[in-house]
Design a protein around this motif. Sequence first.
Motif, PDB file in Angstrom:
ATOM      1  N   LYS A 180     -32.305 -43.821  35.731  1.00 21.02           N
ATOM      2  CA  LYS A 180     -33.142 -43.988  36.924  1.00 21.02           C
ATOM      3  C   LYS A 180     -33.861 -45.337  36.913  1.00 21.02           C
ATOM      4  O   LYS A 180     -34.061 -45.952  37.955  1.00 21.02           O
TER       5      LYS A 180
ATOM      6  N   GLU B 283     -31.122 -48.107  37.849  1.00 20.04           N
ATOM      7  CA  GLU B 283     -30.520 -48.053  39.182  1.00 20.04           C
ATOM      8  C   GLU B 283     -31.485 -48.590  40.230  1.00 20.04           C
ATOM      9  O   GLU B 283     -32.682 -48.323  40.208  1.00 20.04           O
ATOM     10  N   SER B 284     -30.931 -49.375  41.162  1.00 15.84           N
ATOM     11  CA  SER B 284     -31.721 -49.919  42.262  1.00 15.84           C
ATOM     12  C   SER B 284     -30.827 -50.070  43.486  1.00 15.84           C
ATOM     13  O   SER B 284     -29.695 -49.604  43.494  1.00 15.84           O
ATOM     14  N   GLU B 285     -31.344 -50.751  44.481  1.00 14.24           N
ATOM     15  CA  GLU B 285     -30.584 -50.956  45.714  1.00 14.24           C
ATOM     16  C   GLU B 285     -29.367 -51.842  45.475  1.00 14.24           C
ATOM     17  O   GLU B 285     -28.333 -51.688  46.118  1.00 14.24           O
ATOM     18  N   LYS B 286     -29.476 -52.767  44.522  1.00 12.26           N
ATOM     19  CA  LYS B 286     -28.400 -53.713  44.258  1.00 12.26           C
ATOM     20  C   LYS B 286     -27.559 -53.349  43.038  1.00 12.26           C
ATOM     21  O   LYS B 286     -26.541 -53.984  42.789  1.00 12.26           O
TER      22      LYS B 286
ATOM     23  N   LYS C 167     -25.673 -50.260  40.730  1.00 11.32           N
ATOM     24  CA  LYS C 167     -25.168 -48.891  40.587  1.00 11.32           C
ATOM     25  C   LYS C 167     -24.973 -48.642  39.089  1.00 11.32           C
ATOM     26  O   LYS C 167     -24.413 -49.466  38.379  1.00 11.32           O
TER      27      LYS C 167
ATOM     28  N   LYS D 247     -23.666 -54.147  42.522  1.00 13.23           N
ATOM     29  CA  LYS D 247     -22.804 -53.664  43.607  1.00 13.23           C
ATOM     30  C   LYS D 247     -21.989 -54.788  44.240  1.00 13.23           C
ATOM     31  O   LYS D 247     -20.861 -54.571  44.680  1.00 13.23           O
ATOM     32  N   LYS D 248     -22.546 -56.017  44.248  1.00 16.64           N
ATOM     33  CA  LYS D 248     -21.833 -57.131  44.873  1.00 16.64           C
ATOM     34  C   LYS D 248     -20.571 -57.502  44.096  1.00 16.64           C
ATOM     35  O   LYS D 248     -19.616 -57.992  44.683  1.00 16.64           O
TER      36      LYS D 248
ATOM     37  N   SER E 101     -18.084 -54.893  45.591  1.00 18.31           N
ATOM     38  CA  SER E 101     -17.859 -54.983  47.041  1.00 18.31           C
ATOM     39  C   SER E 101     -17.205 -56.306  47.456  1.00 18.31           C
ATOM     40  O   SER E 101     -16.420 -56.329  48.399  1.00 18.31           O
TER      41      SER E 101
END
Length: 152
Positions: free
Chosen positions: A75, A78-81, A83, A102-103, A106
């Motif tokens: 926890k 993990e953040s918005e950017k 995973k 994540k970038k 993606s």
Amino acid sequence: MANTSLKLPSKNQNSNERRKVVKQPKKKFEKKKPVYITDEDLEMDIPLVPEAPKKKEKLTVNSRGLSTDLLNEMKKLESEKIKVVLVNCERCKKIIPVPIPKKFISKSKLPVVPISYIHKNPQNKDQHCITLHVDHDFDIRRQRISDVVFSP
């Protein structure tokens, strides 16, 4: 000089005589008798369908045996950017959380993206690297472990 029982071929001997190959006896493979479901399958020589290989269970937050410390660490990471994926490290024999931006996934044109994560075992010894091949759904397709070497 001791007399040995091995004879070296002389130069005037035929080349076929000089090269003698010792043939090893071939191993005999036992054929298994095919298993049939019905008499009709027996008549048509249709064997039984083999079992599919068992799939490894994917590690998730809901998996059994996860410690609360691991969930808390997950926890925190993990953040918005970022995973976080759970990985079963075969070298440490532990489940570790691996933060993946994540970038990286993606923006990659590859369907399965290789990500390397360096970590140490809990005693801060044996630093090693886990290379994860992650798809765009953040599922781990395969993983490899390697040693880490630093240049001076």
